[in-house]
Design a protein around this motif. Structure first.
Motif, PDB file in Angstrom:
ATOM      1  N   ALA A  29       7.274   0.136  -5.070  1.00 45.47           N
ATOM      2  CA  ALA A  29       6.260  -0.912  -4.918  1.00 45.47           C
ATOM      3  C   ALA A  29       5.341  -0.978  -6.130  1.00 45.47           C
ATOM      4  O   ALA A  29       4.865  -2.054  -6.498  1.00 45.47           O
ATOM      5  CB  ALA A  29       5.438  -0.664  -3.647  1.00 45.47           C
ATOM      6  N   ASP A  30       5.128   0.174  -6.764  1.00 42.24           N
ATOM      7  CA  ASP A  30       4.205   0.252  -7.899  1.00 42.24           C
ATOM      8  C   ASP A  30       4.875  -0.010  -9.251  1.00 42.24           C
ATOM      9  O   ASP A  30       4.264   0.229 -10.294  1.00 42.24           O
ATOM     10  CB  ASP A  30       3.527   1.622  -7.926  1.00 42.24           C
ATOM     11  CG  ASP A  30       2.513   1.787  -6.803  1.00 42.24           C
ATOM     12  OD1 ASP A  30       2.116   0.774  -6.200  1.00 42.24           O
ATOM     13  OD2 ASP A  30       2.121   2.948  -6.525  1.00 42.24           O
ATOM     14  N   ARG A  78      11.362  -5.540  -3.878  1.00 41.76           N
ATOM     15  CA  ARG A  78      10.056  -4.941  -4.151  1.00 41.76           C
ATOM     16  C   ARG A  78       8.933  -5.817  -3.583  1.00 41.76           C
ATOM     17  O   ARG A  78       7.978  -5.310  -3.001  1.00 41.76           O
ATOM     18  CB  ARG A  78       9.858  -4.759  -5.665  1.00 41.76           C
ATOM     19  CG  ARG A  78       8.473  -4.212  -6.018  1.00 41.76           C
ATOM     20  CD  ARG A  78       8.263  -4.177  -7.516  1.00 41.76           C
ATOM     21  NE  ARG A  78       8.342  -5.505  -8.096  1.00 41.76           N
ATOM     22  CZ  ARG A  78       8.553  -5.742  -9.392  1.00 41.76           C
ATOM     23  NH1 ARG A  78       8.706  -4.743 -10.237  1.00 41.76           N
ATOM     24  NH2 ARG A  78       8.595  -6.977  -9.840  1.00 41.76           N
ATOM     25  N   ARG A  82       6.216  -4.545  -0.913  1.00 40.74           N
ATOM     26  CA  ARG A  82       4.778  -4.659  -1.181  1.00 40.74           C
ATOM     27  C   ARG A  82       4.077  -5.448  -0.069  1.00 40.74           C
ATOM     28  O   ARG A  82       2.963  -5.097   0.341  1.00 40.74           O
ATOM     29  CB  ARG A  82       4.539  -5.327  -2.535  1.00 40.74           C
ATOM     30  CG  ARG A  82       4.847  -4.427  -3.727  1.00 40.74           C
ATOM     31  CD  ARG A  82       4.446  -5.102  -5.039  1.00 40.74           C
ATOM     32  NE  ARG A  82       3.026  -5.394  -5.061  1.00 40.74           N
ATOM     33  CZ  ARG A  82       2.074  -4.517  -5.391  1.00 40.74           C
ATOM     34  NH1 ARG A  82       2.408  -3.277  -5.737  1.00 40.74           N
ATOM     35  NH2 ARG A  82       0.806  -4.855  -5.394  1.00 40.74           N
ATOM     36  N   ARG A 168      -1.920  -1.204  -7.268  1.00 35.76           N
ATOM     37  CA  ARG A 168      -0.932  -0.198  -6.872  1.00 35.76           C
ATOM     38  C   ARG A 168      -1.265   0.346  -5.483  1.00 35.76           C
ATOM     39  O   ARG A 168      -2.404   0.298  -5.031  1.00 35.76           O
ATOM     40  CB  ARG A 168      -0.897   0.962  -7.872  1.00 35.76           C
ATOM     41  CG  ARG A 168      -0.387   0.557  -9.233  1.00 35.76           C
ATOM     42  CD  ARG A 168       0.313   1.699  -9.956  1.00 35.76           C
ATOM     43  NE  ARG A 168      -0.528   2.847 -10.217  1.00 35.76           N
ATOM     44  CZ  ARG A 168      -0.047   4.011 -10.688  1.00 35.76           C
ATOM     45  NH1 ARG A 168       1.223   4.161 -10.945  1.00 35.76           N
ATOM     46  NH2 ARG A 168      -0.871   5.018 -10.904  1.00 35.76           N
TER      47      ARG A 168
END
Length: 202
Positions: A29-30, A78, A82, A168
């Motif tokens: 995700a980051d 992703r 997220r 993040r």
């Protein structure tokens, strides 16, 4: 105008967020981050960089070659991960399309290593799958990890970095304040100190 920081330089500048060592989906995700001064980076922006990230996390073998369509699928997943993390942090209902995408990834490929045997090594577990299904397996493993994070004991620790504009995710380790890195923590403290000196709200 937004400036995109080179992925390798940005990755070196920001260490993995707390919890990324326990959950590959958190680090996943980051891989796209907003930074101060209109900067950002995306570690999955091109097939080569996506391949490096997936290989570094043991999700594909080094010999696998990715094409743009594969990198795009990875970036799309992703975005769904997220969205699910953001909904959990905000305490809101997650988008149906993100739930559907993760569930489709979970069922598209088996994530359990198979049992293999050979005369040299004897019995062992292997991630055996055709090369053309490598991305399906990588996304299935990331989806499974995201589902485990969202439903497991770490779910209550999931947080968004508290130092805008950083976006993040992390797992809180202690206290109410939560930052993804020392740099973000220092920036947040400096902003609070500046606001106190100038009597402006933070």
């Amino acid at each position: 105008m937004e400036e995109t920081v080179a992925a390798d330089a940005a990755a070196a500048a920001l260490p993995p967020a707390p919890g990324a060592d326990r959950h590959a989906s958190l680090d996943f995700a980051d891989t796209a981050v907003t930074l101060p001064a209109g900067q950002s980076y995306d570690l999955l922006s091109a097939p080569d960089s996506a391949m490096r990230w997936l290989t570094a996390h043991g999700l594909i073998t080094p010999g696998v070659r990715l094409y743009e369509v594969c990198a795009q699928r990875t970036r799309t997943m992703r975005g769904h991960v997220r969205a699910l993390f953001a909904a959990r942090v905000d305490g809101t209902a997650p988008p149906e399309e993100s739930l559907r995408a993760v569930n489709e990834a979970l069922t598209a490929a088996p994530t359990a290593p198979l049992l293999a045997w050979d005369a040299t090594q004897g019995p062992r577990r292997v991630q055996s799958h055709p090369t053309d299904q490598a991305v399906n397996h990588a996304l299935a493993n990331l989806a499974a990890d995201a589902a485990d994070l969202l439903t497991g004991p770490d779910a209550d620790l999931l947080a968004a970095c508290g130092s805008a504009p950083c976006d993040r995710f992390l797992l809180r380790t202690h206290g109410r304040r939560h930052w993804c890195s020392t740099r973000c923590g220092d920036r947040a403290r400096a902003a609070r100190a500046y606001a106190r000196r100038n009597n402006t709200p933070t």
